[in-house]
Design a protein around this motif. Sequence first.
Motif, PDB file in Angstrom:
ATOM      1  N   PHE A  50       0.834  -1.207   0.000  1.00 12.46           N
ATOM      2  CA  PHE A  50       0.000   0.000   0.000  1.00 12.46           C
ATOM      3  C   PHE A  50       0.865   1.252   0.000  1.00 12.46           C
ATOM      4  O   PHE A  50       0.588   2.212  -0.715  1.00 12.46           O
ATOM      5  N   ILE A  51       1.924   1.247   0.825  1.00 10.05           N
ATOM      6  CA  ILE A  51       2.829   2.401   0.864  1.00 10.05           C
ATOM      7  C   ILE A  51       3.435   2.643  -0.525  1.00 10.05           C
ATOM      8  O   ILE A  51       3.459   3.766  -1.031  1.00 10.05           O
ATOM      9  N   LEU A  52       3.904   1.551  -1.149  1.00 10.30           N
ATOM     10  CA  LEU A  52       4.544   1.674  -2.459  1.00 10.30           C
ATOM     11  C   LEU A  52       3.549   2.027  -3.558  1.00 10.30           C
ATOM     12  O   LEU A  52       3.924   2.616  -4.575  1.00 10.30           O
ATOM     13  N   SER A  53       2.258   1.692  -3.372  1.00 13.83           N
ATOM     14  CA  SER A  53       1.247   2.045  -4.380  1.00 13.83           C
ATOM     15  C   SER A  53       1.120   3.552  -4.533  1.00 13.83           C
ATOM     16  O   SER A  53       0.642   4.049  -5.555  1.00 13.83           O
ATOM     17  N   GLY A  54       1.567   4.287  -3.497  1.00 13.27           N
ATOM     18  CA  GLY A  54       1.567   5.736  -3.600  1.00 13.27           C
ATOM     19  C   GLY A  54       2.470   6.242  -4.717  1.00 13.27           C
ATOM     20  O   GLY A  54       2.262   7.347  -5.234  1.00 13.27           O
ATOM     21  N   LEU A  55       3.464   5.434  -5.105  1.00 12.65           N
ATOM     22  CA  LEU A  55       4.342   5.817  -6.218  1.00 12.65           C
ATOM     23  C   LEU A  55       3.561   5.967  -7.517  1.00 12.65           C
ATOM     24  O   LEU A  55       3.825   6.877  -8.314  1.00 12.65           O
ATOM     25  N   ILE A  56       2.589   5.064  -7.745  1.00 12.81           N
ATOM     26  CA  ILE A  56       1.770   5.131  -8.958  1.00 12.81           C
ATOM     27  C   ILE A  56       0.966   6.426  -8.976  1.00 12.81           C
ATOM     28  O   ILE A  56       0.906   7.135  -9.985  1.00 12.81           O
ATOM     29  N   VAL A  57       0.362   6.738  -7.829  1.00 14.03           N
ATOM     30  CA  VAL A  57      -0.437   7.966  -7.712  1.00 14.03           C
ATOM     31  C   VAL A  57       0.446   9.185  -7.933  1.00 14.03           C
ATOM     32  O   VAL A  57       0.064  10.137  -8.620  1.00 14.03           O
ATOM     33  N   TYR A  58       1.649   9.150  -7.349  1.00 19.29           N
ATOM     34  CA  TYR A  58       2.568  10.293  -7.480  1.00 19.29           C
ATOM     35  C   TYR A  58       2.952  10.524  -8.940  1.00 19.29           C
ATOM     36  O   TYR A  58       2.925  11.659  -9.429  1.00 19.29           O
ATOM     37  N   VAL A  59       3.330   9.457  -9.627  1.00 18.45           N
ATOM     38  CA  VAL A  59       3.775   9.578 -11.027  1.00 18.45           C
ATOM     39  C   VAL A  59       2.650  10.112 -11.909  1.00 18.45           C
ATOM     40  O   VAL A  59       2.855  11.025 -12.733  1.00 18.45           O
ATOM     41  N   LEU A  60       1.434   9.583 -11.722  1.00 14.46           N
ATOM     42  CA  LEU A  60       0.325   9.962 -12.597  1.00 14.46           C
ATOM     43  C   LEU A  60      -0.194  11.369 -12.331  1.00 14.46           C
ATOM     44  O   LEU A  60      -0.429  12.147 -13.257  1.00 14.46           O
ATOM     45  N   PHE A  61      -0.372  11.697 -11.048  1.00 14.16           N
ATOM     46  CA  PHE A  61      -1.099  12.921 -10.722  1.00 14.16           C
ATOM     47  C   PHE A  61      -0.231  14.080 -10.229  1.00 14.16           C
ATOM     48  O   PHE A  61      -0.654  15.230 -10.271  1.00 14.16           O
ATOM     49  N   VAL A  62       0.964  13.781  -9.720  1.00 17.33           N
ATOM     50  CA  VAL A  62       1.831  14.850  -9.223  1.00 17.33           C
ATOM     51  C   VAL A  62       2.953  15.143 -10.212  1.00 17.33           C
ATOM     52  O   VAL A  62       3.199  16.296 -10.561  1.00 17.33           O
ATOM     53  N   HIS A  63       3.620  14.090 -10.682  1.00 22.70           N
ATOM     54  CA  HIS A  63       4.762  14.298 -11.584  1.00 22.70           C
ATOM     55  C   HIS A  63       4.304  14.730 -12.987  1.00 22.70           C
ATOM     56  O   HIS A  63       4.731  15.772 -13.496  1.00 22.70           O
ATOM     57  N   PHE A  64       3.433  13.938 -13.611  1.00 21.18           N
ATOM     58  CA  PHE A  64       2.976  14.257 -14.973  1.00 21.18           C
ATOM     59  C   PHE A  64       1.833  15.261 -15.007  1.00 21.18           C
ATOM     60  O   PHE A  64       1.597  15.922 -16.007  1.00 21.18           O
ATOM     61  N   LYS A  65       1.101  15.376 -13.891  1.00 25.29           N
ATOM     62  CA  LYS A  65       0.026  16.367 -13.759  1.00 25.29           C
ATOM     63  C   LYS A  65      -0.960  16.303 -14.937  1.00 25.29           C
ATOM     64  O   LYS A  65      -1.098  17.253 -15.719  1.00 25.29           O
ATOM     65  N   PHE A  66      -1.600  15.172 -15.068  1.00 24.64           N
ATOM     66  CA  PHE A  66      -2.588  15.009 -16.131  1.00 24.64           C
ATOM     67  C   PHE A  66      -3.672  16.072 -16.030  1.00 24.64           C
ATOM     68  O   PHE A  66      -4.065  16.476 -14.944  1.00 24.64           O
ATOM     69  N   ASN A  67      -4.169  16.521 -17.186  1.00 30.94           N
ATOM     70  CA  ASN A  67      -5.149  17.605 -17.213  1.00 30.94           C
ATOM     71  C   ASN A  67      -6.545  17.172 -16.796  1.00 30.94           C
ATOM     72  O   ASN A  67      -7.285  17.950 -16.206  1.00 30.94           O
TER      73      ASN A  67
END
Length: 497
Positions: free
Chosen positions: A453-470
Amino acid sequence: MGEEGLRKRKGEDIRKEDGQSLQSQELQTMNLQKQAKLFLFPLHGICMIVGTIIGSGIFVSPKSVLANVGAVGPCLTIWAACGVLATLGALCFAELGTMITKSGGEYPYLMEAFGPIPAFLFSWTSLLVTKPSSFAIICLSFAEYASAPFYPGCDPPQVVIKCLAAAAIVVITIVNSLSVKLGSYLQNFLTAAKMIIVTIIIISGIVLLAQGKTENFEDSFKDSKISVSSISLAFYNGLWAYDGWNQLNYITEELKDPYRNLPLSIIIGIPLVTVCYVLINISYFTVMTSTELLQSQAVAVTFGDRVLYPASWIVPLFVAFSTIGSANGTCFTAGRLVYVAGREGHMLKVLSYISVKRLTPAPAIIFYGAIAIIYIIPGDINTLINYFSFAVWIFYGLTVLALVVMRFTRKELRRPIRVPIIVPVIVIIVSVILVLAPIISAPELAYLYCVLFILSGLIVYVLFVHFKFNWPRKISTPITMYLQMLLEVVPAEEVPE
């Protein structure tokens, strides 16, 4: 005409000056609002620490420490050692808190030392699991004690307990959303109430000891189960009761003179809790043998029934005050983590907004309360709480490691408090042991699920924080605007240092 024209011109100048004065006052008021702080003096800081740490744990379930070590002597030693470890950890956090005076607990320290990814994983885990589940369990404990007198001789229905716990969460959330000072004053009152029951138990124990009730302390190390595994698990359970030693770091920005009041509150508050915990356990053992204590469902209630006689009703009443006070302290500080994470763009932006009228992070507190209510709904969340410390000590160890790392990478930062390097090293070693001990001694899939669960935060970070999808922004923007109008909140402007 000349005089009239002069008067008109003077009137216009006066109105202009008044307008400028009014505008100046408005700007000054805005600046004051931006710099509005909760003027926490050391007494308030001590109350926050003591009030948050002393919750239901020491009253309801000290038997888990005893169950792991098997005897009175090692049990009391573990309680004292847990207090020492909590103090050492808090001193490390005091250096971090006075070096980086930002609210949000571990979040800004991980951000400064290791960058946004570990900080995001901490906020991800804390906001969705550890903080709200802890809040929910504390309120469930309150509900059990508050409803017990109405169901003598039997357990209260689960529906009643859950509804009462949800009501407690709603009330605490509303109080902390309405006023910072109101939440602080409520914490002071509830801390005073819980210290009354602590004092009653301690004084009762001292009186019984003076009367010669010492038979349970003879051969106190006999039949003890001493091993690395048993000691580690005993520490695990003891430190759960001490959890909250780092709470002032969540509201550093709201402290008055944090360079003085933060360490002073820690140095007084945590040793005070340690002394109280050890004396309370001594009091328990004056009236109960190890076997009787292990068989008791609620140790404080058993103690009250045997010692206070007709006044035993005082115990569940004040334990209810104690648990609700701990829940209030948890909500008061955890809401700041949501606020800081939102301000950094790691959560919905609206969560970083503050109330125009109340100057509180109302959206963050409401979000936190809503998540906590969700955790009340399942039939059994004890499994989740059993692994609370596992996740928490991963980040405690990582945060103290950040202190050591910044000694070398951020030498330019001012350090009003500088703890000896051996202190964070000890805390890091203990953190590693506490994380690995349960996996080695009793490996279960739940620990793996926790890590995943802790590591699943990496997926959320990459999609919504790093790439900042519109597309998430297109959804969140109208929601943010609606909530901003509904809650009367605005973005918080950082005051330049």
